[in-house]
Design a protein around this motif. Structure first.
Motif, PDB file in Angstrom:
ATOM      1  N   MET A  45       0.854  -1.177   0.000  1.00 16.19           N
ATOM      2  CA  MET A  45       0.000   0.000   0.000  1.00 16.19           C
ATOM      3  C   MET A  45       0.897   1.237   0.000  1.00 16.19           C
ATOM      4  O   MET A  45       1.879   1.312   0.720  1.00 16.19           O
ATOM      5  CB  MET A  45      -0.915  -0.023   1.219  1.00 16.19           C
ATOM      6  N   ASN A  46       0.518   2.187  -0.783  1.00 17.29           N
ATOM      7  CA  ASN A  46       1.268   3.426  -0.905  1.00 17.29           C
ATOM      8  C   ASN A  46       1.161   4.235   0.396  1.00 17.29           C
ATOM      9  O   ASN A  46       0.074   4.355   0.966  1.00 17.29           O
ATOM     10  CB  ASN A  46       0.684   4.225  -2.068  1.00 17.29           C
ATOM     11  N   PRO A  47       2.286   4.835   0.869  1.00 19.60           N
ATOM     12  CA  PRO A  47       2.225   5.620   2.112  1.00 19.60           C
ATOM     13  C   PRO A  47       1.295   6.821   2.028  1.00 19.60           C
ATOM     14  O   PRO A  47       0.649   7.176   3.019  1.00 19.60           O
ATOM     15  CB  PRO A  47       3.670   6.075   2.323  1.00 19.60           C
ATOM     16  N   LEU A  74      -1.606   7.242   4.757  1.00 16.82           N
ATOM     17  CA  LEU A  74      -1.654   8.428   5.621  1.00 16.82           C
ATOM     18  C   LEU A  74      -2.915   9.254   5.364  1.00 16.82           C
ATOM     19  O   LEU A  74      -3.505   9.812   6.299  1.00 16.82           O
ATOM     20  CB  LEU A  74      -0.419   9.291   5.411  1.00 16.82           C
ATOM     21  N   GLY A  75      -3.326   9.345   4.118  1.00 16.12           N
ATOM     22  CA  GLY A  75      -4.532  10.102   3.796  1.00 16.12           C
ATOM     23  C   GLY A  75      -5.767   9.503   4.425  1.00 16.12           C
ATOM     24  O   GLY A  75      -6.592  10.208   5.004  1.00 16.12           O
ATOM     25  N   PHE A 126      -5.214  17.691   5.534  1.00 19.55           N
ATOM     26  CA  PHE A 126      -4.018  16.900   5.245  1.00 19.55           C
ATOM     27  C   PHE A 126      -4.387  15.582   4.564  1.00 19.55           C
ATOM     28  O   PHE A 126      -3.759  15.177   3.576  1.00 19.55           O
ATOM     29  CB  PHE A 126      -3.243  16.635   6.546  1.00 19.55           C
ATOM     30  N   GLY A 127      -5.416  14.915   5.068  1.00 20.41           N
ATOM     31  CA  GLY A 127      -5.862  13.661   4.471  1.00 20.41           C
ATOM     32  C   GLY A 127      -6.347  13.836   3.045  1.00 20.41           C
ATOM     33  O   GLY A 127      -6.024  13.036   2.163  1.00 20.41           O
ATOM     34  N   LEU A 128      -7.111  14.896   2.802  1.00 18.67           N
ATOM     35  CA  LEU A 128      -7.590  15.153   1.451  1.00 18.67           C
ATOM     36  C   LEU A 128      -6.440  15.469   0.496  1.00 18.67           C
ATOM     37  O   LEU A 128      -6.435  15.013  -0.651  1.00 18.67           O
ATOM     38  CB  LEU A 128      -8.603  16.296   1.451  1.00 18.67           C
ATOM     39  N   TYR A 130      -1.998  11.219  -4.152  1.00 15.05           N
ATOM     40  CA  TYR A 130      -1.970   9.811  -4.545  1.00 15.05           C
ATOM     41  C   TYR A 130      -2.704   9.608  -5.866  1.00 15.05           C
ATOM     42  O   TYR A 130      -2.223   8.898  -6.754  1.00 15.05           O
ATOM     43  CB  TYR A 130      -2.600   8.943  -3.457  1.00 15.05           C
ATOM     44  N   SER A 131      -3.865  10.254  -6.010  1.00 11.56           N
ATOM     45  CA  SER A 131      -4.636  10.080  -7.244  1.00 11.56           C
ATOM     46  C   SER A 131      -3.908  10.706  -8.432  1.00 11.56           C
ATOM     47  O   SER A 131      -3.952  10.176  -9.540  1.00 11.56           O
ATOM     48  CB  SER A 131      -6.031  10.674  -7.099  1.00 11.56           C
ATOM     49  N   LYS A 132      -3.229  11.836  -8.226  1.00 14.95           N
ATOM     50  CA  LYS A 132      -2.460  12.463  -9.303  1.00 14.95           C
ATOM     51  C   LYS A 132      -1.323  11.548  -9.740  1.00 14.95           C
ATOM     52  O   LYS A 132      -1.055  11.400 -10.931  1.00 14.95           O
ATOM     53  CB  LYS A 132      -1.890  13.812  -8.859  1.00 14.95           C
ATOM     54  N   LYS A 133      -0.649  10.940  -8.783  1.00  9.72           N
ATOM     55  CA  LYS A 133       0.469  10.051  -9.092  1.00  9.72           C
ATOM     56  C   LYS A 133      -0.024   8.829  -9.859  1.00  9.72           C
ATOM     57  O   LYS A 133       0.600   8.397 -10.831  1.00  9.72           O
ATOM     58  CB  LYS A 133       1.163   9.623  -7.800  1.00  9.72           C
ATOM     59  N   GLU A 134      -1.149   8.262  -9.435  1.00 12.21           N
ATOM     60  CA  GLU A 134      -1.702   7.084 -10.100  1.00 12.21           C
ATOM     61  C   GLU A 134      -2.134   7.411 -11.529  1.00 12.21           C
ATOM     62  O   GLU A 134      -1.906   6.632 -12.439  1.00 12.21           O
ATOM     63  CB  GLU A 134      -2.886   6.532  -9.302  1.00 12.21           C
TER      64      GLU A 134
END
Length: 91
Positions: free
Chosen positions: A1-3, A7-8, A64-66, A72-76
């Motif tokens: 799982m991606n950090p 964390l989000g 911070f979570g958002l 994460y979504s941008k990276k994916e």
């Protein structure tokens, strides 16, 4: 799982849980007339300050979570756009 994803999700869960807990305490502290009841002035000041501080902390955790989920979504989505191109010699 991606950090970033982990964390989000954790930050969002903690932030929303804090908001829920504070608002629930405030709701059950009210009388039928809608006035919050405290046994003393000092208890009122300390409780209000404590809950106000926790509300700001929960707000920061939710933001911070958002942001972590957004990164994460941008990276994916960027990784999905990169498609390897196979080049063959035409000789």
């Amino acid at each position: 799982m991606n950090p970033a994803l982990f964390l989000g999700i954790i930050a969002l869960i903690i932030g929303v849980s804090l908001r829920y807990w504070i608002n629930r305490r405030k709701f059950y502290r009210r009388s039928p007339m809608g006035v919050e009841g405290f046994s003393s002035y000092e208890k009122s000041v300390v409780t209000t300050f404590f809950e106000g501080s926790l509300k700001w902390i929960s707000f920061v955790l939710i933001i911070f979570g958002l942001l972590m989920l957004w990164s994460y979504s941008k990276k994916e989505s960027k990784e999905k756009r990169l498609v390897p191109i196979k080049v063959e010699n035409l000789q």
